[in-house]
Design a protein around this motif. Structure first.
Motif, PDB file in Angstrom:
ATOM      1  N   THR A   1      31.665  27.427  30.912  1.00 11.75           N
ATOM      2  CA  THR A   1      30.379  27.968  31.355  1.00 11.75           C
ATOM      3  C   THR A   1      30.395  28.396  32.809  1.00 11.75           C
ATOM      4  OG1 THR A   1      29.585  25.758  31.919  1.00 11.75           O
ATOM      5  CG2 THR A   1      29.098  26.575  29.693  1.00 11.75           C
ATOM      6  N   TYR A   2      31.557  28.343  33.437  1.00 12.99           N
ATOM      7  CA  TYR A   2      31.651  28.677  34.858  1.00 12.99           C
ATOM      8  C   TYR A   2      32.547  29.893  35.091  1.00 12.99           C
ATOM      9  CZ  TYR A   2      29.850  23.978  35.737  1.00 12.99           C
ATOM     10  OH  TYR A   2      29.074  22.854  35.763  1.00 12.99           O
ATOM     11  N   ALA A   3      32.083  30.754  35.971  1.00 14.33           N
ATOM     12  CA  ALA A   3      32.998  31.724  36.548  1.00 14.33           C
ATOM     13  C   ALA A   3      33.843  30.986  37.581  1.00 14.33           C
ATOM     14  CB  ALA A   3      32.217  32.854  37.213  1.00 14.33           C
ATOM     15  N   MET A   4      35.073  31.432  37.733  1.00 17.69           N
ATOM     16  CA  MET A   4      35.993  30.738  38.622  1.00 17.69           C
ATOM     17  C   MET A   4      36.537  31.689  39.680  1.00 17.69           C
ATOM     18  SD  MET A   4      35.940  27.735  37.260  1.00 17.69           S
ATOM     19  CE  MET A   4      37.295  26.942  38.154  1.00 17.69           C
ATOM     20  N   GLY A   5      36.851  31.118  40.824  1.00 21.58           N
ATOM     21  CA  GLY A   5      37.384  31.943  41.898  1.00 21.58           C
ATOM     22  C   GLY A   5      38.457  31.223  42.689  1.00 21.58           C
ATOM     23  N   TRP A   6      39.273  32.008  43.350  1.00 20.17           N
ATOM     24  CA  TRP A   6      40.245  31.499  44.307  1.00 20.17           C
ATOM     25  C   TRP A   6      39.914  32.067  45.682  1.00 20.17           C
ATOM     26  CZ3 TRP A   6      43.857  27.790  43.621  1.00 20.17           C
ATOM     27  CH2 TRP A   6      44.249  27.485  42.315  1.00 20.17           C
ATOM     28  N   PHE A   7      40.031  31.202  46.665  1.00 26.98           N
ATOM     29  CA  PHE A   7      39.797  31.578  48.052  1.00 26.98           C
ATOM     30  C   PHE A   7      40.959  31.044  48.879  1.00 26.98           C
ATOM     31  CE2 PHE A   7      35.363  33.030  47.886  1.00 26.98           C
ATOM     32  CZ  PHE A   7      35.032  32.625  46.599  1.00 26.98           C
ATOM     33  N   ARG A   8      41.094  31.535  50.092  1.00 19.77           N
ATOM     34  CA  ARG A   8      42.123  31.011  50.975  1.00 19.77           C
ATOM     35  C   ARG A   8      41.622  30.992  52.404  1.00 19.77           C
ATOM     36  NH1 ARG A   8      46.629  35.929  50.699  1.00 19.77           N
ATOM     37  NH2 ARG A   8      45.450  37.478  51.917  1.00 19.77           N
ATOM     38  N   GLN A   9      42.227  30.086  53.168  1.00 20.21           N
ATOM     39  CA  GLN A   9      41.891  29.983  54.578  1.00 20.21           C
ATOM     40  C   GLN A   9      43.166  29.782  55.366  1.00 20.21           C
ATOM     41  OE1 GLN A   9      38.992  26.972  55.609  1.00 20.21           O
ATOM     42  NE2 GLN A   9      38.524  28.007  57.547  1.00 20.21           N
ATOM     43  N   ALA A  10      43.475  30.754  56.202  1.00 23.57           N
ATOM     44  CA  ALA A  10      44.645  30.683  57.061  1.00 23.57           C
ATOM     45  C   ALA A  10      44.287  29.943  58.343  1.00 23.57           C
ATOM     46  CB  ALA A  10      45.142  32.090  57.380  1.00 23.57           C
ATOM     47  N   PRO A  11      45.258  29.375  59.018  1.00 25.81           N
ATOM     48  CA  PRO A  11      44.976  28.651  60.265  1.00 25.81           C
ATOM     49  C   PRO A  11      44.233  29.529  61.274  1.00 25.81           C
ATOM     50  CG  PRO A  11      47.207  28.233  59.556  1.00 25.81           C
ATOM     51  CD  PRO A  11      46.672  29.310  58.645  1.00 25.81           C
ATOM     52  N   GLY A  12      43.138  29.014  61.774  1.00 26.23           N
ATOM     53  CA  GLY A  12      42.367  29.740  62.775  1.00 26.23           C
ATOM     54  C   GLY A  12      41.515  30.870  62.243  1.00 26.23           C
ATOM     55  N   LYS A  13      41.453  31.007  60.931  1.00 26.82           N
ATOM     56  CA  LYS A  13      40.669  32.100  60.347  1.00 26.82           C
ATOM     57  C   LYS A  13      39.614  31.552  59.391  1.00 26.82           C
ATOM     58  CE  LYS A  13      44.260  35.651  60.650  1.00 26.82           C
ATOM     59  NZ  LYS A  13      44.994  36.711  59.909  1.00 26.82           N
ATOM     60  N   GLU A  14      38.671  32.393  59.062  1.00 25.63           N
ATOM     61  CA  GLU A  14      37.637  32.004  58.123  1.00 25.63           C
ATOM     62  C   GLU A  14      38.176  32.054  56.690  1.00 25.63           C
ATOM     63  OE1 GLU A  14      33.656  33.478  60.573  1.00 25.63           O
ATOM     64  OE2 GLU A  14      34.189  34.384  58.663  1.00 25.63           O
ATOM     65  N   ARG A  15      37.548  31.291  55.835  1.00 24.86           N
ATOM     66  CA  ARG A  15      37.921  31.328  54.426  1.00 24.86           C
ATOM     67  C   ARG A  15      37.582  32.704  53.855  1.00 24.86           C
ATOM     68  NH1 ARG A  15      35.418  26.567  51.230  1.00 24.86           N
ATOM     69  NH2 ARG A  15      33.494  27.797  51.538  1.00 24.86           N
ATOM     70  N   GLU A  16      38.449  33.231  53.010  1.00 26.55           N
ATOM     71  CA  GLU A  16      38.233  34.553  52.434  1.00 26.55           C
ATOM     72  C   GLU A  16      38.428  34.534  50.924  1.00 26.55           C
ATOM     73  OE1 GLU A  16      41.015  37.435  53.905  1.00 26.55           O
ATOM     74  OE2 GLU A  16      42.776  36.316  53.224  1.00 26.55           O
ATOM     75  N   PHE A  17      37.764  35.444  50.289  1.00 30.95           N
ATOM     76  CA  PHE A  17      37.848  35.619  48.841  1.00 30.95           C
ATOM     77  C   PHE A  17      39.215  36.171  48.470  1.00 30.95           C
ATOM     78  CE2 PHE A  17      36.643  36.741  44.621  1.00 30.95           C
ATOM     79  CZ  PHE A  17      37.132  38.023  44.379  1.00 30.95           C
ATOM     80  N   VAL A  18      39.769  35.647  47.380  1.00 31.73           N
ATOM     81  CA  VAL A  18      41.040  36.145  46.858  1.00 31.73           C
ATOM     82  C   VAL A  18      40.849  36.807  45.501  1.00 31.73           C
ATOM     83  CG1 VAL A  18      43.349  35.501  46.069  1.00 31.73           C
ATOM     84  CG2 VAL A  18      42.384  34.431  48.121  1.00 31.73           C
ATOM     85  N   ALA A  19      40.272  36.065  44.558  1.00 36.82           N
ATOM     86  CA  ALA A  19      40.125  36.593  43.202  1.00 36.82           C
ATOM     87  C   ALA A  19      39.059  35.807  42.452  1.00 36.82           C
ATOM     88  CB  ALA A  19      41.451  36.514  42.448  1.00 36.82           C
ATOM     89  N   SER A  20      38.487  36.434  41.441  1.00 41.43           N
ATOM     90  CA  SER A  20      37.536  35.751  40.582  1.00 41.43           C
ATOM     91  C   SER A  20      37.750  36.186  39.140  1.00 41.43           C
ATOM     92  CB  SER A  20      36.097  36.023  41.009  1.00 41.43           C
ATOM     93  OG  SER A  20      35.767  37.387  40.812  1.00 41.43           O
TER      94      SER A  20
END
Length: 120
Positions: free
Chosen positions: A30-49
């Protein structure tokens, strides 16, 4: 409520591949799923859903087709296949879940992340 645990991260040379897994404690159908990433010193960003059925996917434009998101609802697991890895892909990768349709933000549940390091 669902709990998410990522695995599959590690150290890989540039040009290599990794497959990340995200295993849920409950049923993820029942959930959509996503992947995100956060590099050192950077904000978390969207990767895929990916949508609940797996029929619809969305990717960050910067990936240029190198990553593939998939899911196995019977196993309550989501995957991120990462190919042609680059040093700039180095980051902590997080799995997330949200009710309803896939999106690039507004996820309700998050895993603790798995670290990916790509050496040049």
């Amino acid at each position: 409520q669902v709990q998410l645990v990522e695995s599959g991260g590690g150290l890989v040379q540039a040009g290599g591949s990794l497959r990340l897994s995200c295993e849920a404690s409950g049923r993820i159908g029942t959930y959509a799923m996503g992947w995100f990433r956060q590099a050192p010193g950077k904000e978390r960003e969207f990767v895929a859903s990916i949508s609940r059925s797996g029929g619809n996917t969305d990717y960050a434009d910067s990936l240029n087709g190198r990553f593939t998101i998939s899911r196995d609802n019977a196993k309550n697991t989501v995957y991120l296949q990462m190919n042609s890895l680059k040093p700039e892909d180095t980051a902590d990768y997080y799995c997330a879940a949200r009710p309803g349709g896939p999106a690039r933000n507004n996820y309700n549940y998050w895993g603790r992340g798995t670290q990916v390091t790509v050496s040049s």
